[in-house]
Design an enzyme around this catalytic site. Structure first.
Site, mmCIF file in Angstrom:
data_model
loop_
_atom_site.group_PDB
_atom_site.id
_atom_site.type_symbol
_atom_site.label_atom_id
_atom_site.label_comp_id
_atom_site.label_asym_id
_atom_site.label_seq_id
_atom_site.Cartn_x
_atom_site.Cartn_y
_atom_site.Cartn_z
ATOM 1 N N LEU A 526 31.860 -58.148 14.492
ATOM 2 C CA LEU A 526 32.536 -57.715 15.720
ATOM 3 C C LEU A 526 31.535 -57.462 16.832
ATOM 4 O O LEU A 526 31.847 -57.557 18.000
ATOM 5 C CB LEU A 526 33.321 -56.425 15.466
ATOM 6 N N GLN A 528 27.139 -56.091 17.824
ATOM 7 C CA GLN A 528 25.829 -55.606 17.432
ATOM 8 C C GLN A 528 25.569 -54.331 18.234
ATOM 9 O O GLN A 528 25.589 -54.363 19.455
ATOM 10 C CB GLN A 528 24.798 -56.693 17.772
ATOM 11 N N GLY A 529 25.364 -53.228 17.543
ATOM 12 C CA GLY A 529 25.117 -51.983 18.262
ATOM 13 C C GLY A 529 23.656 -51.617 18.207
ATOM 14 O O GLY A 529 22.826 -52.402 17.751
ATOM 15 N N GLY A 530 23.358 -50.440 18.679
ATOM 16 C CA GLY A 530 21.977 -49.998 18.730
ATOM 17 C C GLY A 530 21.353 -49.894 17.349
ATOM 18 O O GLY A 530 20.165 -50.114 17.170
ATOM 19 N N PHE A 531 22.160 -49.569 16.353
ATOM 20 C CA PHE A 531 21.580 -49.299 15.038
ATOM 21 C C PHE A 531 22.002 -50.282 13.966
ATOM 22 O O PHE A 531 21.792 -50.053 12.796
ATOM 23 C CB PHE A 531 21.936 -47.888 14.606
ATOM 24 N N VAL A 534 28.408 -54.491 13.380
ATOM 25 C CA VAL A 534 29.732 -54.018 13.003
ATOM 26 C C VAL A 534 30.565 -55.206 12.521
ATOM 27 O O VAL A 534 30.592 -56.255 13.167
ATOM 28 C CB VAL A 534 30.436 -53.329 14.186
ATOM 29 N N LYS A 548 30.394 -50.407 9.979
ATOM 30 C CA LYS A 548 29.137 -50.404 10.737
ATOM 31 C C LYS A 548 28.000 -50.387 9.734
ATOM 32 O O LYS A 548 27.862 -49.452 8.966
ATOM 33 C CB LYS A 548 29.110 -49.174 11.629
ATOM 34 N N ASP A 645 26.455 -39.327 24.251
ATOM 35 C CA ASP A 645 26.293 -40.746 24.528
ATOM 36 C C ASP A 645 27.628 -41.398 24.876
ATOM 37 O O ASP A 645 28.017 -42.414 24.319
ATOM 38 C CB ASP A 645 25.643 -41.448 23.326
#
Ligand SMILES: *[C@@H]1O[C@H](CO)[C@@H](O)[C@H](O)[C@H]1NC(C)=O
Ligand SMILES: *[C@@H]1O[C@H](CO)[C@@H](O)[C@H](O)[C@H]1NC(C)=O
Ligand SMILES: *[C@@H]1O[C@H](CO)[C@@H](O)[C@H](O)[C@H]1NC(C)=O
Ligand SMILES: *[C@@H]1O[C@H](CO)[C@@H](O)[C@H](O)[C@H]1NC(C)=O
Ligand SMILES: *[C@@H]1O[C@H](CO)[C@@H](O)[C@H](O)[C@H]1NC(C)=O
Ligand SMILES: *[C@@H]1O[C@H](CO)[C@@H](O)[C@H](O)[C@H]1NC(C)=O
Ligand SMILES: *[C@@H]1O[C@H](CO)[C@@H](O)[C@H](O)[C@H]1NC(C)=O
Ligand SMILES: *[C@@H]1O[C@H](CO)[C@@H](O)[C@H](O)[C@H]1NC(C)=O
Length: 837
Positions: A526, A528-531, A534, A548, A645
């Site tokens: 779904l 790509q996040g900071g960590f 997903v 995640k 955040d």
């Protein structure tokens, strides 16, 4: 009447037609000093949901003025004006007096009821709204000087607030009728008791008669099976002046005029729901004798399924056996063996330390106190304090303790809380010895079986040995978090992250997730996040999930992982994303959420095509939803959480476009009285960080409000804050908004897709609120509860905003100078910036 007689004749004619033809397209919902209402007449709210007029209760010939549901043939009165002074005949009238007050006069022209506003103005208008509220307005200013919602009778309608002020003790309550045929004020009242954790009560005179148990942000935990009517939207609001109010809202308009709550003359709170052409009681507060406050006295517990219904808690015995056996339980129970605390008080003797025994699924007692402790500290906190005699933990509330005699406990068959009651050590042993032996045998047996089982599995597949690490995950988390050098935020409960105990039921098997996501297939990705990434997946039961998966290399991700699990498993709100579970296996760390089909808000806001599907109404409901989610985090959940955040990509949208705040990796839990904290690690997202946080590392509720303000301005303008390069004369989105605000050309700021004329005013109001949120100084910014009130127009006059942060100078947070030139291309990823101090 003078010059206005022409108008009033026309109005009366219209009223006449209304009655004659029963069906009237232009119902009159308003009247002024120039007309009055006679006994045979009614006024009808605009959508004809409510009517106001004269009525007689059944079995009575007396006449009263009241408000009732207008669309339903079986009338149901929800408000009565002259409760204690009925009219004896049909000669009464309702009018507006010369001093602007609403009055009821009898045949002799005597005032029998008045709205009693002392400094009323001369020209006022009364209007019956579709909410069932009768308001009296000052014609010249439009200000509401009196409203029936502020003078409730026996019924609670949607959006009506019953409040109590902690400081002044001022209370707005419902009061029962004396009898079904007599609306005069009876002995029962219903309202909020805000002391410590808010509860609602029905009082008989000044004595409690029913208690709902504490509010946990979603439900009252002392109401059996309340889960089923969370959908009716009960709320508890706290405001700055110390007012706590309970109300219910419904998102569905139909519901709002077909459901209400009322106190009966017998002291029961009823939920009354419209079924076709009739009313039906769908819930009542008094289901059994056990719902009567303090039925079994102190330290007694009531179980409606037992006979007799009352019994003493373990370690307690009836105060008077003779009375108890007669079925008079009022004097309650007393402790059999003194506690260690009591025994050692003043003497040097040290006894065996006290213990707790657990009572499951109970309605917790009255006089609850809130303690700032995590789940695993709650017990110790209680054990250490000699005045603590019981404790309990609820995810929405946190740690609760009791130091006064326990009263009003009830055993439920399901729901309710687990209560731990302090007893002397000997009381635990007495009946426990046999049990202990049996349990030891059972435990040893189980462990042996588990060991054999695991050995077999190990032997079968070496690789699966990893599974065992799941069991010792806690331990490994401790070690890794502790060695992390940057984690040194002091003064915060957030610091206790290394003590977190992940709840067993949250753990999800790794293989299950592999299957659900088709081995983390690219097609299911779904984002790509900071960590990490997903993935979308489907559990065997058909439930859709979002997984995640934290990148293996990221040591930072681990902290956020633990933090997120701890924070989010403690909160529940319809505007917060729901965590379904987590998984750790070897290097894998995964969080499993409910799947939200519409992805994140930024995908809509900054996409020229999708953007067009966002009407202003939708945008507004998104803004409001985010504000409510934040309000819950800051105020309504007992934990006080600062998100740190908040940004468009962290707002997820469900299938109905309801916003849900996600990503609690940065969130910090505050102690109840703490209002700001300092951190050496600054984590957040450029463009959303408040100046005091970005520059000095100070964060508070107000830094979240700042981020909310930026988000609000982004939603309205459709312009990204990070990497702003929209206007060459302004340095930031905030500066741009400020420039247009002062230049009176705010229309240019509003995104084209929603510049519908009719909402212009509402949009401008939102921008105004947004600018108030992004003011330079934290103390100037409103709290989120004020923001919610401002958005809902409960606060009419907004103060003028001062210049926002970053409007005049360049962002100077960077330690690397290179980022300056790259401002326009900064990605919206969360950054972590460790400042040397
Ligand atoms: C009554 O409601 C309609 C539509 O809901 C609205 O257009 C109209 O302005 C309202 N009339 C008054 C007098 O408020
Ligand atoms: C009205 O009176 C009748 C007969 O006395 C009785 O059965 C009924 O319950 C009464 N209704 C109310 C609402 O008091
Ligand atoms: C209005 O004030 C008068 C005198 O102060 C008092 O007797 C009366 O009960 C009041 N009426 C209401 C409805 O509060
Ligand atoms: C009240 O209204 C009447 C008629 O509309 C007007 O003549 C009068 O000046 C108004 N009084 C005040 C104080 O506004
Ligand atoms: C309410 O209080 C009154 C007076 O104290 C008492 O007579 C009555 O029985 C009480 N009602 C109930 C239902 O307990
Ligand atoms: C129950 O006991 C209390 C306290 O001894 C006493 O005051 C009360 O009158 C008793 N009630 C009944 C119904 O006997
Ligand atoms: C301990 O003793 C003091 C006086 O000796 C007394 O006031 C206090 O209530 C006692 N505390 C407990 C928990 O019994
Ligand atoms: C013990 O509990 C009482 C009542 O909850 C509280 O007032 C007191 O401050 C606590 N004492 C300590 C040492 O925490």
């Amino acid at each position: 009447m003078g010059t206005n007689s022409g108008t009033s004749v026309r109005v009366l004619l219209l009223l006449f037609y209304c009655f004659w033809f029963e069906f009237c397209v232009y119902a009159i919902d308003t009247f002024t000093s120039t007309h009055f209402i006679k006994d045979s007449e009614t006024i009808v709210s605009n959508g004809s949901l409510f009517k106001l007029g004269f009525f007689s209760p059944s079995n009575s010939t007396k006449r009263y003025v009241g408000i009732w549901y207008g669309k339903i043939s079986v009338s149901s009165v929800v408000w009565v004006a002259n409760r204690d002074k009925p009219l004896n005949d049909a000669s009464g009238i309702v009018k507006i007096s010369e001093d602007g007050n609403l009055q009821i006069l009898n045949g002799e022209k005597e005032v029998i009821w008045s709205s009693n506003v002392s400094n009323a103005v001369s020209n006022t208008t009364a209007q019956l709204l579709d909410s069932g509220n009768l308001v009296l307005k000052d014609d010249s200013s439009g200000r509401i000087i009196w409203e029936s919602f502020q003078h409730p009778s026996h019924a609670l309608l949607a959006n009506m607030k019953l409040s109590t002020n902690i400081n002044t003790g001022e209370k707005l309550v419902l009061t029962s009728w004396k009898e079904a045929s007599d609306p005069s004020i009876g002995s029962f009242s219903f309202g909020v008791d805000p002391s410590n954790i808010a509860q609602t009560f029905i009082w008989n005179g000044s004595h409690p008669y029913y208690c709902s148990g504490p509010w946990n942000g979603q439900i009252f935990i002392g109401v059996a099976n309340m889960n089923s009517y969370v959908s009716n939207g009960f709320r508890m609001d706290h405001d700055e002046e110390g007012t706590v109010s309970v109300s219910f809202t419904t998102s569905d308009d139909f519901f709002s005029f077909s459901l209400y709550y009322a106190v009966t003359p017998e002291g029961t709170m009823e939920e009354i729901y419209r079924q076709k052409e009739d009313w039906e009681v769908t819930w009542e507060s008094k289901q059994t004798e056990c719902d009567v406050y303090g039925k079994c006295g102190v330290f007694g517990i009531c179980n409606p399924k037992n006979s007799p219904i009352c019994s003493c808690l373990r370690g307690y015995e009836p105060k008077s056996v003779e009375e108890w056996n007669r079925g008079n339980w009022t004097s309650g129970c007393v402790r059999k063996t003194p506690l260690q605390c009591e025994r050692t008080n003043g003497s040097s003797e040290v006894g065996k330390i006290d213990g707790f025994f657990r009572v499951t699924t109970v309605k917790v007692p009255d006089f609850v106190e809130w303690v700032p402790a995590l789940k695993n500290q709650c017990r110790d906190m209680c054990l250490k304090n000699c005045s603590c005699i019981a404790y309990s933990y609820n995810n929405g509330i946190g740690c609760m303790s009791w130091s006064r005699d326990l009263i009003d406990m009830q055993k439920f068959s399901s729901s309710g809380a687990d209560l731990y009651i302090r007893v002397a050590d000997t009381e635990l042993d007495e009946k426990g010895n046999v049990k202990v032996i049996v349990s030891v045998i059972v435990i040893i047996g189980t462990i042996t079986i588990i060991c054999i089982y695991f050995s077999c599995r190990c032997w079968m597949t070496k690789q699966r040995a990893r599974v065992r690490r799941e069991r010792i995950m806690e331990v490994s988390l401790f070690e890794r978090v502790n060695v992390h050098p940057n984690f040194s935020d002091a003064n915060m409960l957030g610091n206790n992250v290394n003590q977190v105990k992940l709840e067993e039921q949250l753990l999800i098997n790794f293989e299950k997730l592999v299957t659900a996501t088709n081995n983390f297939h690219e097609a299911n990705k779904l984002g790509q996040g900071g960590f990490g990434s997903v993935y979308r997946g489907k559990l065997p039961g058909g439930q859709e999930i979002a997984v995640k998966r934290l990148s293996r290399a990221s040591a930072q991700g681990l902290e956020e992982f633990v933090n997120e699990v701890m924070v989010i498993s403690n909160v529940q709100h319809r505007n917060l994303v729901r965590l379904l579970g987590c998984c750790t296996e070897g290097d894998e760390k995964m969080l499993v959420y409910e799947y939200l089909p519409n992805k994140s808000l930024d995908a809509f806001l900054f996409d020229p095509v999708k953007r067009d599907s966002l009407t202003w109404r939708k945008c507004f409901s998104i803004i409001e939803g985010i504000a409510r989610g934040l309000l819950y985090l800051h105020r309504e959940s007992r934990l006080r959480i600062i998100h740190r955040d908040l940004k468009a990509s962290n707002i997820l949208l469900d299938e109905d476009m309801n916003p849900k705040i996600s990503d609690f990796g940065m969130a910090r839990i505050f102690q109840a009285k703490q209002d700001k904290a300092n951190t050496v690690r600054i984590s957040g997202t450029y463009g959303y960080m408040s100046p005091e946080y970005a520059m000095e590392g100070i964060f508070s509720e107000k830094s979240d409000v700042f981020s909310f303000g930026v988000l609000l301005l982004e939603i309205i303008s459709g312009i990204k804050s990070a990497g702003f390069c929209h206007d060459e004369h302004s340095l930031s989105l905030l500066g741009y908004a400020w420039k247009l605000w002062n230049g009176d050309s705010m229309e240019a700021f509003i995104d084209g897709s929603m510049s519908e004329e009719c909402y212009q005013e509402e949009i401008l109001r939102c921008i105004h609120v947004g600018l108030l949120c992004v003011q330079e100084l934290a103390k100037d910014r409103p709290s989120i509860s004020i923001v919610v009130s401002m958005l809902c127009s409960e606060i009419a006059h907004l103060p003028s905003p001062k210049p926002p942060a970053y409007s005049e100078r360049q962002i100077t947070i960077d330690t690397e100078s290179s980022r300056r030139q790259n401002l326009c291309s900064v990605n919206q990823v969360t950054v972590t910036n460790v400042q040397a101090r």
